[in-house]
Design a protein around this motif. Structure first.
Motif, short mmCIF file in Angstrom:
data_model
loop_
_atom_site.label_atom_id
_atom_site.label_comp_id
_atom_site.label_asym_id
_atom_site.label_seq_id
_atom_site.Cartn_x
_atom_site.Cartn_y
_atom_site.Cartn_z
N VAL A 124 54.51 -4.06 -63.06
CA VAL A 124 53.08 -3.90 -62.14
C VAL A 124 53.31 -2.97 -61.11
CG1 VAL A 124 52.20 -5.23 -60.39
CG2 VAL A 124 53.33 -6.73 -62.32
N GLY A 125 52.45 -1.92 -61.30
CA GLY A 125 52.14 -0.97 -60.17
C GLY A 125 53.04 0.29 -60.68
N GLU A 126 52.69 1.49 -60.09
CA GLU A 126 53.39 2.66 -60.25
C GLU A 126 54.03 2.93 -59.21
OE1 GLU A 126 53.21 4.66 -63.17
OE2 GLU A 126 52.17 2.64 -63.98
N ILE A 127 55.28 3.92 -59.23
CA ILE A 127 55.91 4.12 -58.18
C ILE A 127 55.45 5.38 -57.45
CG2 ILE A 127 57.31 5.88 -59.47
CD1 ILE A 127 59.75 4.63 -58.16
N PRO A 128 55.14 5.46 -56.15
CA PRO A 128 54.78 6.38 -55.62
C PRO A 128 55.63 7.91 -55.53
CG PRO A 128 55.56 4.89 -53.98
CD PRO A 128 55.85 4.33 -55.36
N ASN A 129 54.79 8.89 -55.47
CA ASN A 129 55.54 10.14 -55.65
C ASN A 129 56.27 10.44 -54.64
OD1 ASN A 129 53.58 10.88 -57.46
ND2 ASN A 129 52.24 11.92 -56.19
N GLU A 130 56.43 9.86 -53.23
CA GLU A 130 57.64 9.85 -52.59
C GLU A 130 58.00 8.74 -52.09
OE1 GLU A 130 56.67 12.60 -49.28
OE2 GLU A 130 55.79 14.12 -50.50
N ALA A 131 59.42 8.65 -51.57
CA ALA A 131 59.65 7.34 -51.29
C ALA A 131 59.15 7.07 -49.79
CB ALA A 131 61.43 7.32 -50.95
N PRO A 132 58.82 5.70 -49.53
CA PRO A 132 58.37 5.35 -48.35
C PRO A 132 59.26 5.59 -47.01
CG PRO A 132 58.66 3.45 -49.55
CD PRO A 132 59.06 4.47 -50.34
N GLU A 133 58.84 5.96 -46.03
CA GLU A 133 59.61 6.28 -44.72
C GLU A 133 60.11 5.14 -44.40
OE1 GLU A 133 59.07 9.12 -41.83
OE2 GLU A 133 57.97 10.40 -43.14
N LYS A 134 61.50 5.11 -44.08
CA LYS A 134 62.25 3.90 -43.70
C LYS A 134 62.37 3.93 -42.10
CE LYS A 134 63.08 1.83 -47.51
NZ LYS A 134 61.97 1.13 -47.58
N GLU A 135 61.96 3.10 -41.40
CA GLU A 135 62.30 3.14 -39.97
C GLU A 135 63.16 2.25 -39.54
OE1 GLU A 135 59.69 1.82 -36.13
OE2 GLU A 135 58.61 3.10 -37.48
N PHE A 136 64.48 2.66 -39.05
CA PHE A 136 65.35 1.88 -38.53
C PHE A 136 65.51 1.55 -37.14
CE2 PHE A 136 66.87 3.94 -42.60
CZ PHE A 136 67.25 3.10 -43.36
N VAL A 137 65.19 0.48 -36.88
CA VAL A 137 65.11 0.28 -35.31
C VAL A 137 66.20 -0.95 -34.84
CG1 VAL A 137 63.34 -0.86 -33.47
CG2 VAL A 137 62.33 0.60 -35.33
N ALA A 138 66.80 -0.53 -34.08
CA ALA A 138 67.92 -1.21 -33.54
C ALA A 138 67.34 -2.37 -32.38
CB ALA A 138 69.15 -0.43 -32.93
N ASP A 139 68.05 -3.39 -32.29
CA ASP A 139 67.58 -4.33 -31.38
C ASP A 139 68.06 -3.81 -29.99
OD1 ASP A 139 66.67 -6.05 -33.16
OD2 ASP A 139 68.73 -7.28 -33.38
N LYS A 140 67.51 -4.10 -28.97
CA LYS A 140 67.71 -3.45 -27.69
C LYS A 140 68.96 -4.43 -27.32
CE LYS A 140 66.09 -1.92 -23.20
NZ LYS A 140 66.90 -0.94 -23.27
N LEU A 141 70.16 -3.73 -26.90
CA LEU A 141 71.41 -4.49 -26.34
C LEU A 141 71.33 -4.28 -25.06
CD1 LEU A 141 73.49 -3.48 -29.48
CD2 LEU A 141 72.43 -5.44 -29.21
N GLU A 142 72.11 -5.29 -24.36
CA GLU A 142 72.50 -5.25 -22.83
C GLU A 142 73.38 -4.17 -22.93
OE1 GLU A 142 72.40 -5.19 -19.16
OE2 GLU A 142 70.91 -6.52 -20.29
N ASP A 143 73.37 -2.93 -22.22
CA ASP A 143 74.38 -1.98 -22.10
C ASP A 143 75.39 -2.19 -21.05
OD1 ASP A 143 73.00 -1.42 -19.74
OD2 ASP A 143 72.44 0.54 -20.64
#
Length: 166
Positions: A124-143
């Motif tokens: 099902v479906g065709e692979i895109p020409n480029e990999a989708p951008e990954k957004e790595f978002v860390a949880d806001k931690l108490e510093d």
């Protein structure tokens, strides 16, 4: 024999369902998945154990990375030992420069045997020409340093200090 559904992590549906032998190791599964999506299989890749909510766990790298040779690798992980039941899941990352990410799920385990495995039974479906951008978002931690307004002390706020006086 295992029926495995592999879903590429993109906005558009890109899915492959493959049949593989239950004695396949994860290195052979890696090559099967890569080829079913049109990749050559020459790039670095890893599987990651996961729970039912797809939370990433222990890495199973393509090659043993341990110093003493005691580490885990795709070659040492047999499919029916690593994914013994239906609905077992892995995350598969192919090509660490592009980070193609796939969700791998066992949808059927059968005692039936076939000669011409591995086999793609659904595309099902065709692979895109480029990999989708990954957004790595860390949880806001108490510093532990308090709020930004806590920089004031008995000498006043740093922004109010005139450094040119000296």
């Amino acid at each position: 024999m295992y029926k495995i559904r592999v879903i590429l992590d993109t906005k558009e549906d890109v899915i492959r369902t493959i049949l593989v032998d239950n004695k396949l190791n994860l290195e052979e599964l890696h090559l099967t998945i890569a080829k079913s999506f049109g990749f050559g299989g020459q790039e670095m890749a890893s599987f990651y154990r996961t729970d039912d909510e797809w939370n990433q766990g222990e890495e199973i790298p393509l090659f043993n990375m341990a110093e003493a040779g005691e580490g885990i690798s795709m070659q040492s992980c047999i499919l029916d030992e690593t994914l013994p039941e239906e609905n077992n899941k892995l995350i598969y990352v192919y090509d660490f420069l592009n980070m193609w990410t796939f969700y791998v799920e066992v949808i059927e385990v059968s005692s039936e045997t076939k000669e011409d495995l591995p086999q793609i039974i659904l595309t099902v479906g065709e692979i895109p020409n480029e990999a989708p951008e990954k957004e790595f978002v860390a949880d806001k931690l108490e510093d532990g340093f308090g709020d930004d307004g806590d920089i004031d002390d008995e000498y006043g706020h740093f922004d109010d200090f005139d450094y040119n006086e000296y």
